[in-house]
Write a protein that holds these residues in place. Structure first.
Motif, PDB file in Angstrom:
ATOM      1  N   THR A 267       0.843  -1.186   0.000  1.00  0.00           N
ATOM      2  CA  THR A 267       0.000   0.000   0.000  1.00  0.00           C
ATOM      3  C   THR A 267       0.883   1.242   0.000  1.00  0.00           C
ATOM      4  O   THR A 267       1.971   1.246   0.581  1.00  0.00           O
ATOM      5  N   ARG A 268       0.399   2.294  -0.650  1.00  0.00           N
ATOM      6  CA  ARG A 268       1.146   3.545  -0.731  1.00  0.00           C
ATOM      7  C   ARG A 268       0.238   4.721  -0.396  1.00  0.00           C
ATOM      8  O   ARG A 268      -0.961   4.671  -0.634  1.00  0.00           O
ATOM      9  N   GLY A 269       0.857   5.761   0.129  1.00  0.00           N
ATOM     10  CA  GLY A 269       0.116   6.977   0.393  1.00  0.00           C
ATOM     11  C   GLY A 269      -0.360   7.625  -0.895  1.00  0.00           C
ATOM     12  O   GLY A 269       0.286   7.514  -1.948  1.00  0.00           O
ATOM     13  N   TRP A 270      -1.514   8.290  -0.824  1.00  0.00           N
ATOM     14  CA  TRP A 270      -2.099   8.937  -2.017  1.00  0.00           C
ATOM     15  C   TRP A 270      -2.514  10.341  -1.645  1.00  0.00           C
ATOM     16  O   TRP A 270      -3.216  10.566  -0.658  1.00  0.00           O
ATOM     17  N   LEU A 271      -2.071  11.289  -2.452  1.00  0.00           N
ATOM     18  CA  LEU A 271      -2.410  12.692  -2.250  1.00  0.00           C
ATOM     19  C   LEU A 271      -3.570  13.118  -3.133  1.00  0.00           C
ATOM     20  O   LEU A 271      -4.470  13.819  -2.691  1.00  0.00           O
ATOM     21  N   GLY A 272      -3.547  12.708  -4.408  1.00  0.00           N
ATOM     22  CA  GLY A 272      -4.644  13.022  -5.311  1.00  0.00           C
ATOM     23  C   GLY A 272      -4.456  14.304  -6.094  1.00  0.00           C
ATOM     24  O   GLY A 272      -5.387  15.091  -6.244  1.00  0.00           O
ATOM     25  N   VAL A 299      -6.529  18.798  -9.161  1.00  0.00           N
ATOM     26  CA  VAL A 299      -6.818  18.142  -7.891  1.00  0.00           C
ATOM     27  C   VAL A 299      -7.957  17.153  -8.125  1.00  0.00           C
ATOM     28  O   VAL A 299      -9.016  17.527  -8.636  1.00  0.00           O
ATOM     29  N   VAL A 300      -7.730  15.895  -7.785  1.00  0.00           N
ATOM     30  CA  VAL A 300      -8.738  14.865  -7.995  1.00  0.00           C
ATOM     31  C   VAL A 300      -9.887  15.075  -7.003  1.00  0.00           C
ATOM     32  O   VAL A 300      -9.649  15.169  -5.792  1.00  0.00           O
ATOM     33  N   PRO A 301     -11.125  15.180  -7.501  1.00  0.00           N
ATOM     34  CA  PRO A 301     -12.269  15.366  -6.589  1.00  0.00           C
ATOM     35  C   PRO A 301     -12.372  14.217  -5.584  1.00  0.00           C
ATOM     36  O   PRO A 301     -12.194  13.054  -5.922  1.00  0.00           O
ATOM     37  N   GLY A 302     -12.645  14.572  -4.341  1.00  0.00           N
ATOM     38  CA  GLY A 302     -12.781  13.570  -3.292  1.00  0.00           C
ATOM     39  C   GLY A 302     -11.475  13.020  -2.771  1.00  0.00           C
ATOM     40  O   GLY A 302     -11.482  12.092  -1.956  1.00  0.00           O
ATOM     41  N   SER A 303     -10.347  13.555  -3.219  1.00  0.00           N
ATOM     42  CA  SER A 303      -9.036  13.062  -2.806  1.00  0.00           C
ATOM     43  C   SER A 303      -8.598  13.734  -1.503  1.00  0.00           C
ATOM     44  O   SER A 303      -9.176  14.738  -1.070  1.00  0.00           O
ATOM     45  N   THR A 326      12.033  19.195  -7.630  1.00  0.00           N
ATOM     46  CA  THR A 326      11.366  19.024  -8.917  1.00  0.00           C
ATOM     47  C   THR A 326      10.083  18.235  -8.692  1.00  0.00           C
ATOM     48  O   THR A 326       9.890  17.627  -7.635  1.00  0.00           O
ATOM     49  N   SER A 327       9.236  18.205  -9.694  1.00  0.00           N
ATOM     50  CA  SER A 327       7.974  17.478  -9.549  1.00  0.00           C
ATOM     51  C   SER A 327       8.210  15.987  -9.324  1.00  0.00           C
ATOM     52  O   SER A 327       7.415  15.306  -8.680  1.00  0.00           O
ATOM     53  N   GLY A 328       9.330  15.459  -9.839  1.00  0.00           N
ATOM     54  CA  GLY A 328       9.642  14.049  -9.669  1.00  0.00           C
ATOM     55  C   GLY A 328       9.969  13.670  -8.230  1.00  0.00           C
ATOM     56  O   GLY A 328       9.966  12.487  -7.894  1.00  0.00           O
ATOM     57  N   ASP A 329      10.253  14.665  -7.383  1.00  0.00           N
ATOM     58  CA  ASP A 329      10.557  14.368  -5.982  1.00  0.00           C
ATOM     59  C   ASP A 329       9.312  14.024  -5.182  1.00  0.00           C
ATOM     60  O   ASP A 329       9.398  13.340  -4.154  1.00  0.00           O
ATOM     61  N   LEU A 330       8.143  14.524  -5.611  1.00  0.00           N
ATOM     62  CA  LEU A 330       6.939  14.386  -4.787  1.00  0.00           C
ATOM     63  C   LEU A 330       6.360  12.969  -4.748  1.00  0.00           C
ATOM     64  O   LEU A 330       6.039  12.469  -3.656  1.00  0.00           O
ATOM     65  N   PRO A 331       6.176  12.270  -5.889  1.00  0.00           N
ATOM     66  CA  PRO A 331       5.546  10.937  -5.822  1.00  0.00           C
ATOM     67  C   PRO A 331       6.248   9.953  -4.897  1.00  0.00           C
ATOM     68  O   PRO A 331       5.569   9.254  -4.127  1.00  0.00           O
ATOM     69  N   PRO A 332       7.599   9.840  -4.895  1.00  0.00           N
ATOM     70  CA  PRO A 332       8.221   8.898  -3.954  1.00  0.00           C
ATOM     71  C   PRO A 332       7.981   9.283  -2.498  1.00  0.00           C
ATOM     72  O   PRO A 332       7.801   8.400  -1.646  1.00  0.00           O
ATOM     73  N   LEU A 333       7.969  10.581  -2.203  1.00  0.00           N
ATOM     74  CA  LEU A 333       7.734  11.017  -0.829  1.00  0.00           C
ATOM     75  C   LEU A 333       6.329  10.646  -0.375  1.00  0.00           C
ATOM     76  O   LEU A 333       6.126  10.158   0.740  1.00  0.00           O
ATOM     77  N   VAL A 334       5.354  10.875  -1.246  1.00  0.00           N
ATOM     78  CA  VAL A 334       3.972  10.540  -0.909  1.00  0.00           C
ATOM     79  C   VAL A 334       3.799   9.022  -0.851  1.00  0.00           C
ATOM     80  O   VAL A 334       3.148   8.495   0.050  1.00  0.00           O
ATOM     81  N   GLY A 335       4.384   8.312  -1.815  1.00  0.00           N
ATOM     82  CA  GLY A 335       4.234   6.866  -1.865  1.00  0.00           C
ATOM     83  C   GLY A 335       4.834   6.164  -0.669  1.00  0.00           C
ATOM     84  O   GLY A 335       4.320   5.136  -0.222  1.00  0.00           O
ATOM     85  N   MET A 336       5.936   6.698  -0.124  1.00  0.00           N
ATOM     86  CA  MET A 336       6.588   6.081   1.031  1.00  0.00           C
ATOM     87  C   MET A 336       5.858   6.384   2.329  1.00  0.00           C
ATOM     88  O   MET A 336       6.075   5.717   3.343  1.00  0.00           O
ATOM     89  N   ALA A 337       4.988   7.394   2.324  1.00  0.00           N
ATOM     90  CA  ALA A 337       4.235   7.748   3.525  1.00  0.00           C
ATOM     91  C   ALA A 337       3.190   6.673   3.817  1.00  0.00           C
ATOM     92  O   ALA A 337       2.679   6.014   2.904  1.00  0.00           O
ATOM     93  N   LEU A 360      -3.433  11.322   4.453  1.00  0.00           N
ATOM     94  CA  LEU A 360      -3.184  10.513   3.266  1.00  0.00           C
ATOM     95  C   LEU A 360      -4.084   9.281   3.226  1.00  0.00           C
ATOM     96  O   LEU A 360      -4.312   8.623   4.236  1.00  0.00           O
ATOM     97  N   ALA A 361      -4.571   8.974   2.017  1.00  0.00           N
ATOM     98  CA  ALA A 361      -5.363   7.770   1.786  1.00  0.00           C
ATOM     99  C   ALA A 361      -4.510   6.764   1.012  1.00  0.00           C
ATOM    100  O   ALA A 361      -3.338   7.010   0.716  1.00  0.00           O
ATOM    101  N   GLU A 362      -5.081   5.613   0.669  1.00  0.00           N
ATOM    102  CA  GLU A 362      -4.355   4.593  -0.083  1.00  0.00           C
ATOM    103  C   GLU A 362      -4.429   4.863  -1.574  1.00  0.00           C
ATOM    104  O   GLU A 362      -5.486   5.199  -2.109  1.00  0.00           O
ATOM    105  N   LEU A 363      -3.295   4.719  -2.234  1.00  0.00           N
ATOM    106  CA  LEU A 363      -3.233   4.926  -3.676  1.00  0.00           C
ATOM    107  C   LEU A 363      -4.147   3.946  -4.394  1.00  0.00           C
ATOM    108  O   LEU A 363      -3.979   2.724  -4.270  1.00  0.00           O
TER     109      LEU A 363
END
Length: 481
Positions: A267-272, A299-303, A326-337, A360-363
């Motif tokens: 499972t991974r963290g999801w920001l949306g 921004v994903v609705p309901g995220s 950079t934008s590429g830094d954000l997904p790994p940070l969120v995913g590891m949360a 954070l919710a589940e991806l």
């Protein structure tokens, strides 16, 4: 003996003289012999009885068959065989890749693509013992798989920390390139935190270590002998090594391994949010002194992001205490949360700093289909080269827009074309203001300051992205749509 070195002498001769005559000494280079002797036995070869359907095993990023005129074609055909044939070495199976033991009771880490679709997995140790492996779990997003052998008292590696790595540091890989088991290759760390198009949740370690087909899933060691990564992909135009190798950081690996071992899935963290890089032009429009951060395009609705109040046009500068360069830094940070954790985000909104808390919710395992674009109509372009129209009810349904936005029906030469806008795009916001309709867009365009870049939020299909648009300083009329 005197040696005369001209300006046209080959570079290698200069290096020979340097090491022989002083300065940097040859004996100062790293010696990996003790490392290989101690931890080499924990590296295993992984093979399978399943046919690989003609693909070259373990290529990673470019897993295509080589053309017949490739210098490697005869080598691959000789040692890996044509589709349906048995290779000349590797027993009854096809050699797929490498792996390494992380525990004495038989847990093995490798790449997910190494064991994908395998009917029977055979793990061979350095002392020539063979075991039938069971797949505990595999995670496609990180390309990590966890296997289990029915054995005990096996050699194992020691786990290190990739976060302590520095660019230029020596590293060593052990694996089975082309089926040559327990081959060691060395090099340096070329870069850290690389983001690859197909892998958003892995901040890859880039090295110049020679990695070839069969190395996939093998360990990457630091000088102390600790594993700091798993060799996963190469960038190649020929199918062979070209100096660009990518390894998965061990922190990502062990997080995935622990989840696979305890719950069988990851499972991974999801920001949306849908994000993009901040270019030099966009940095100017968002009042940033230089390009940095991740620009929120949608921004994903309901995220979780929507619930926290994140808006399109926000620039995320820090996430949970970590800088987002950079934008590429954000997904790994969120995913590891962890799912359910609360994280703090530092943003820039319309030039003003802002801090938000997000739960954070589940991806989720879903995506969006690309939406078609309507055909253009003949009309007159405005001052920036756009032919625009209000959205019909059918078009709103297609783009999933309840309100707002104007449709780009045609793009002529001018600032809009230079910015990259296309027919079928929908303009959602102009210079930070949501566009209600065509009349509203004309007002915004007419009021825009000439020669100043503005950010235009575009929906293209199901995705959204900001484009920097420079308003012409010519006094052109903004009407005529």
């Amino acid at each position: 003996m005197h040696v005369v070195l001209s300006f046209f002498a080959p570079a290698w001769l200069g290096l020979v003289l340097l090491f022989a005559g002083g300065g940097a000494r040859a004996d100062s280079l790293p010696d990996f012999t003790a490392l290989v002797e101690r931890f080499g036995p924990a590296v295993v070869n992984i093979s399978s009885s399943q046919n690989s359907h003609g693909e070259v095993p373990g290529l990673g990023a470019e897993n295509d068959m080589l053309p017949e005129d490739s210098p490697l074609y005869d080598f691959f055909r000789r040692y890996f065989g044509d589709e349906g044939e048995t290779p000349e070495f590797g027993g009854e199976g096809r050699s797929l890749g490498s792996g390494f033991l992380i525990s004495s009771d038989g847990y093995v880490v490798t790449n997910a693509h190494v064991v994908e679709m395998a009917e029977e997995i055979i793990v061979r140790t350095s002392d020539r013992r063979e075991f039938i492996a069971t797949v505990i779990g595999a995670d496609e997003r990180s390309d990590i798989a966890l296997l289990k052998l029915d054995a005990s008292d096996l050699p194992r590696v020691e786990i290190g920390q990739a976060t302590h790595l520095k660019v230029g540091e020596w590293v060593l890989a052990i694996g089975s390139p082309f089926g040559f088991e327990h081959s060691a290759t060395a090099g340096i760390v070329s870069a850290k935190g690389r983001s690859l198009p197909s892998e958003n949740y892995v901040p890859f370690i880039q090295t110049d270590v020679a990695i070839n087909p069969g190395n996939s899933g093998g360990p990457l060691f630091d000088l102390s002998g600790r594993v700091i990564g798993v060799n996963s992909q190469i960038y190649s135009r020929t199918g062979g090594f070209m100096g660009l190798s990518f390894a998965i950081p061990i922190e990502v690996v062990m997080d995935v391994v622990e989840q696979l071992r305890t719950q069988g899935r990851v499972t991974r963290g999801w920001l949306g949010v849908l994000i993009q890089d901040v270019t030099r032009e966009l940095a100017e429009t968002f009042a940033l002194p230089h390009p940095r951060g991740a620009l929120v395009a949608q921004v994903v609705p309901g995220s979780p992001a929507a619930a926290a109040g994140v808006q399109a046009g926000d620039v995320i500068l820090r996430f949970d205490g970590e800088d987002v360069v950079t934008s590429g830094d954000l997904p790994p940070l969120v995913g590891m949360a962890k799912v359910g954790d609360q994280a703090t985000m530092d943003l820039l909104r319309q030039g003003e700093p802002l801090s938000l808390e997000v739960l954070l919710a589940e991806l989720p395992e879903n995506g969006h289909d690309d939406l078609g674009a309507p055909l253009p109509e003949e009309t007159t372009a405005n001052a920036i080269g756009l032919v625009l129209a209000d959205l019909s009810a059918e078009q709103r349904e297609r783009f999933e827009l309840a309100e707002g936005g104007v449709l780009i029906e045609d793009v002529e030469s001018g600032p809009a074309a230079q910015a990259g806008l296309r027919p079928g795009d929908v303009i959602l916001a102009f210079d930070g203001v949501d566009v209600r309709d065509l009349a509203h867009f004309r007002e915004l365009l007419a009021a825009a300051e000439p020669a100043r870049p503005v950010a235009v939020l575009i929906q293209r299909g199901a995705g959204r992205m900001f484009y920097p648009l420079r308003i012409p300083d010519q006094g052109d009329s903004a009407t005529g749509d």
